[in-house]
Design an enzyme around this catalytic site. Structure first.
Site, PDB file in Angstrom:
ATOM      1  N   MET A  30     -16.898  45.204 -17.636  1.00 58.02           N
ATOM      2  CA  MET A  30     -15.549  45.529 -17.164  1.00 58.02           C
ATOM      3  C   MET A  30     -15.111  44.519 -16.094  1.00 58.02           C
ATOM      4  O   MET A  30     -14.147  44.756 -15.372  1.00 58.02           O
ATOM      5  CB  MET A  30     -15.512  46.956 -16.608  1.00 58.02           C
ATOM      6  CG  MET A  30     -15.850  47.991 -17.680  1.00 58.02           C
ATOM      7  SD  MET A  30     -15.208  49.632 -17.335  1.00 58.02           S
ATOM      8  CE  MET A  30     -16.048  50.022 -15.821  1.00 58.02           C
ATOM      9  N   GLY A  36     -25.657  41.139 -11.439  1.00 57.50           N
ATOM     10  CA  GLY A  36     -26.130  42.073 -12.471  1.00 57.50           C
ATOM     11  C   GLY A  36     -25.638  41.646 -13.838  1.00 57.50           C
ATOM     12  O   GLY A  36     -26.416  41.512 -14.791  1.00 57.50           O
ATOM     13  N   HIS A  37     -24.326  41.396 -13.924  1.00 58.32           N
ATOM     14  CA  HIS A  37     -23.759  40.932 -15.197  1.00 58.32           C
ATOM     15  C   HIS A  37     -24.388  39.599 -15.607  1.00 58.32           C
ATOM     16  O   HIS A  37     -24.639  39.348 -16.789  1.00 58.32           O
ATOM     17  CB  HIS A  37     -22.252  40.714 -15.060  1.00 58.32           C
ATOM     18  CG  HIS A  37     -21.475  41.945 -14.684  1.00 58.32           C
ATOM     19  ND1 HIS A  37     -20.839  42.079 -13.472  1.00 58.32           N
ATOM     20  CD2 HIS A  37     -21.234  43.080 -15.369  1.00 58.32           C
ATOM     21  CE1 HIS A  37     -20.229  43.255 -13.437  1.00 58.32           C
ATOM     22  NE2 HIS A  37     -20.451  43.883 -14.561  1.00 58.32           N
ATOM     23  N   GLY A 147     -27.368  46.997 -18.929  1.00 59.99           N
ATOM     24  CA  GLY A 147     -28.157  47.097 -17.699  1.00 59.99           C
ATOM     25  C   GLY A 147     -28.817  48.463 -17.560  1.00 59.99           C
ATOM     26  O   GLY A 147     -28.192  49.495 -17.837  1.00 59.99           O
ATOM     27  N   LYS A 149     -29.308  49.883 -14.968  1.00 55.87           N
ATOM     28  CA  LYS A 149     -28.635  50.619 -13.889  1.00 55.87           C
ATOM     29  C   LYS A 149     -27.866  51.826 -14.441  1.00 55.87           C
ATOM     30  O   LYS A 149     -27.785  52.864 -13.813  1.00 55.87           O
ATOM     31  CB  LYS A 149     -27.676  49.710 -13.127  1.00 55.87           C
ATOM     32  CG  LYS A 149     -27.091  50.409 -11.911  1.00 55.87           C
ATOM     33  CD  LYS A 149     -26.230  49.492 -11.105  1.00 55.87           C
ATOM     34  CE  LYS A 149     -24.812  49.494 -11.534  1.00 55.87           C
ATOM     35  NZ  LYS A 149     -23.960  50.558 -11.125  1.00 55.87           N
ATOM     36  N   LYS A 184     -26.663  46.058  -7.381  1.00 57.43           N
ATOM     37  CA  LYS A 184     -25.382  45.335  -7.432  1.00 57.43           C
ATOM     38  C   LYS A 184     -24.404  46.136  -8.286  1.00 57.43           C
ATOM     39  O   LYS A 184     -24.774  46.648  -9.328  1.00 57.43           O
ATOM     40  CB  LYS A 184     -25.572  43.961  -8.075  1.00 57.43           C
ATOM     41  CG  LYS A 184     -26.561  43.097  -7.331  1.00 57.43           C
ATOM     42  CD  LYS A 184     -25.931  41.827  -6.860  1.00 57.43           C
ATOM     43  CE  LYS A 184     -26.981  40.972  -6.169  1.00 57.43           C
ATOM     44  NZ  LYS A 184     -26.398  39.948  -5.320  1.00 57.43           N
ATOM     45  N   SER A 185     -23.182  46.220  -7.801  1.00 59.42           N
ATOM     46  CA  SER A 185     -22.150  46.957  -8.535  1.00 59.42           C
ATOM     47  C   SER A 185     -20.784  46.438  -8.137  1.00 59.42           C
ATOM     48  O   SER A 185     -20.570  46.071  -6.973  1.00 59.42           O
ATOM     49  CB  SER A 185     -22.244  48.453  -8.199  1.00 59.42           C
ATOM     50  OG  SER A 185     -21.073  49.117  -8.619  1.00 59.42           O
ATOM     51  N   ARG A 187     -18.362  48.179  -7.712  1.00 54.51           N
ATOM     52  CA  ARG A 187     -17.779  49.154  -6.790  1.00 54.51           C
ATOM     53  C   ARG A 187     -18.308  49.016  -5.358  1.00 54.51           C
ATOM     54  O   ARG A 187     -17.784  49.670  -4.445  1.00 54.51           O
ATOM     55  CB  ARG A 187     -18.016  50.573  -7.297  1.00 54.51           C
ATOM     56  CG  ARG A 187     -17.195  50.912  -8.547  1.00 54.51           C
ATOM     57  CD  ARG A 187     -17.393  52.361  -8.970  1.00 54.51           C
ATOM     58  NE  ARG A 187     -16.473  52.786 -10.010  1.00 54.51           N
ATOM     59  CZ  ARG A 187     -16.798  52.957 -11.292  1.00 54.51           C
ATOM     60  NH1 ARG A 187     -18.024  52.698 -11.705  1.00 54.51           N
ATOM     61  NH2 ARG A 187     -15.896  53.377 -12.170  1.00 54.51           N
TER      62      ARG A 187
HETATM   63  P1  AMP Z   1     -19.810  47.194 -15.929  1.00 55.45           P
HETATM   64  O1  AMP Z   1     -18.971  45.955 -15.822  1.00 55.45           O
HETATM   65  O2  AMP Z   1     -20.038  47.877 -14.633  1.00 55.45           O
HETATM   66  O3  AMP Z   1     -19.346  48.112 -17.032  1.00 55.45           O
HETATM   67  O4  AMP Z   1     -21.242  46.689 -16.381  1.00 55.45           O
HETATM   68  C1  AMP Z   1     -21.417  45.902 -17.532  1.00 55.45           C
HETATM   69  C2  AMP Z   1     -22.884  45.833 -17.863  1.00 55.45           C
HETATM   70  O5  AMP Z   1     -23.587  45.262 -16.754  1.00 55.45           O
HETATM   71  C3  AMP Z   1     -23.500  47.223 -18.102  1.00 55.45           C
HETATM   72  O6  AMP Z   1     -24.428  47.136 -19.182  1.00 55.45           O
HETATM   73  C4  AMP Z   1     -24.198  47.515 -16.816  1.00 55.45           C
HETATM   74  O7  AMP Z   1     -25.301  48.379 -16.959  1.00 55.45           O
HETATM   75  C5  AMP Z   1     -24.659  46.121 -16.396  1.00 55.45           C
HETATM   76  N1  AMP Z   1     -24.903  46.081 -14.958  1.00 55.45           N
HETATM   77  C6  AMP Z   1     -24.072  46.495 -13.961  1.00 55.45           C
HETATM   78  N2  AMP Z   1     -24.666  46.357 -12.763  1.00 55.45           N
HETATM   79  C7  AMP Z   1     -25.911  45.864 -12.998  1.00 55.45           C
HETATM   80  C8  AMP Z   1     -27.019  45.512 -12.176  1.00 55.45           C
HETATM   81  N3  AMP Z   1     -26.977  45.639 -10.847  1.00 55.45           N
HETATM   82  N4  AMP Z   1     -28.132  45.025 -12.769  1.00 55.45           N
HETATM   83  C9  AMP Z   1     -28.198  44.883 -14.117  1.00 55.45           C
HETATM   84  N5  AMP Z   1     -27.198  45.205 -14.952  1.00 55.45           N
HETATM   85  C10 AMP Z   1     -26.067  45.693 -14.410  1.00 55.45           C
END
Ligand code: AMP
Length: 282
Positions: A30, A36-37, A147, A149, A184-185, A187
């Site tokens: 997103m 993380g990404h 991830g 997470k 890592k996030s 948010r």
């Molecule tokens: P998001 O953009 O938050 O929807 O995350 C996209 C992908 O990145 C999802 O598969 C998450 O699980 C992964 N992700 C987010 N944060 C982390 C992190 N700290 N470490 C590893 N993967 C992550």
């Protein structure tokens, strides 16, 4: 790096790669990219000829009172991040592109969703699976990267892919953390300075619990200890959920020798953070 916003252009690019026998790794996100990404992108790069990353804040996985509108977005920054980290195709569709019409048939997650985010965020995993079904058909990846997470998401997506024989492998990448252990996030930018300092106790508490699962095997005691550690902090916060289950079923623990997940969600003034530990091989 190719930036693609429309489905027809994406289909042509994918068809060409397929024709040339190249393997495709897919990283759905997103946006508001962080390490993380990038860990997902790195693994995708190592294991495939071509890496496709999508950035799409998917409205169908947000509830009416959730942060869809205010979810952090920064396309310029994401583009240069993606370019620097070996993404071949960055897919940036609009909501209208992904949802051109009301759906004739819907996808409803039934198992692994009766607890935690599945129970609290009504329709959340339906939205996740809906958009992934669309992406999987468009991108036709050999492997898709997720991830750890988001442990419940991983379990639900793996079940979905197995149920419907999607011809791809789901690859799970360990959680990338800040130096003090905070996951890592995107948010995390919503944390105040004080909250940021204290948020590392989430991971600290889960790590202690990891040992207790092996030694204590007392669910109530383990969860109480986590609460005590997190509640030591001064900032105002609410533990939205904290529980442990068998993994990946997200059902009650019956066998301590089998994989167990401890999952937590903490709401700070503006940031809703989740984290987990999985104990036992998965
Ligand atoms: P998001 O953009 O938050 O929807 O995350 C996209 C992908 O990145 C999802 O598969 C998450 O699980 C992964 N992700 C987010 N944060 C982390 C992190 N700290 N470490 C590893 N993967 C992550």
């Amino acid at each position: 790096m190719k930036i693609i916003r429309d489905i027809e252009t994406l289909k042509l690019a994918i068809a060409l790669h397929k024709k040339n026998g190249r393997t495709i790794g897919f990283v759905p996100t997103m946006g508001y990219l962080h390490e993380g990404h990038l860990a997902l992108a790195k693994a995708a790069n190592e294991e495939n000829d071509v890496v496709v990353m999508s950035i799409f804040v998917n409205p169908t996985q947000f509830g009416p009172t959730e942060d869809f509108e205010s979810y952090p977005r920064d396309e310029m920054r994401d583009k240069s991040f993606a370019e620097e980290h070996g993404i071949d195709i960055l897919f940036l569709p609009s909501v209208e592109m992904m949802y051109p019409d009301r759906l004739t048939a819907t996808i409803h997650a039934k198992r692994r969703v009766s607890v935690l985010d599945g129970a609290l965020r009504e329709g959340h995993f339906d939205g996740v699976l809906t958009v992934l079904a669309k992406f999987f058909h468009l991108v036709q990846p050999d492997s898709a990267y997720f991830g750890q997470k988001d442990a419940q998401q991983v379990a639900v997506v793996q079940g979905f892919v197995a149920d419907y024989f999607f011809p791809l492998v789901i690859r799970i990448i360990p959680t990338v953390r800040e130096e003090d252990g905070l996951a890592k996030s995107s948010r995390n930018v919503y944390l105040t300075e004080q909250e940021r300092k204290e948020a590392s106790t989430i991971h600290e508490a889960l790590l202690k619990a990891r040992n207790e699962v092996v030694e204590l095997r007392d669910q109530a005691g383990i969860l109480a200890n986590i609460r005590t550690i997190i509640n030591r902090n001064r900032s105002h916060k609410k533990i939205v959920y904290l529980d442990m289950y068998q993994y990946p079923s997200f059902e009650a623990i019956e066998d301590w020798e089998k994989p167990i997940v401890i999952a937590i969600c903490v709401q700070y003034s503006k940031a809703r953070l989740i984290d987990n530990e999985i104990i036992g091989g998965v």
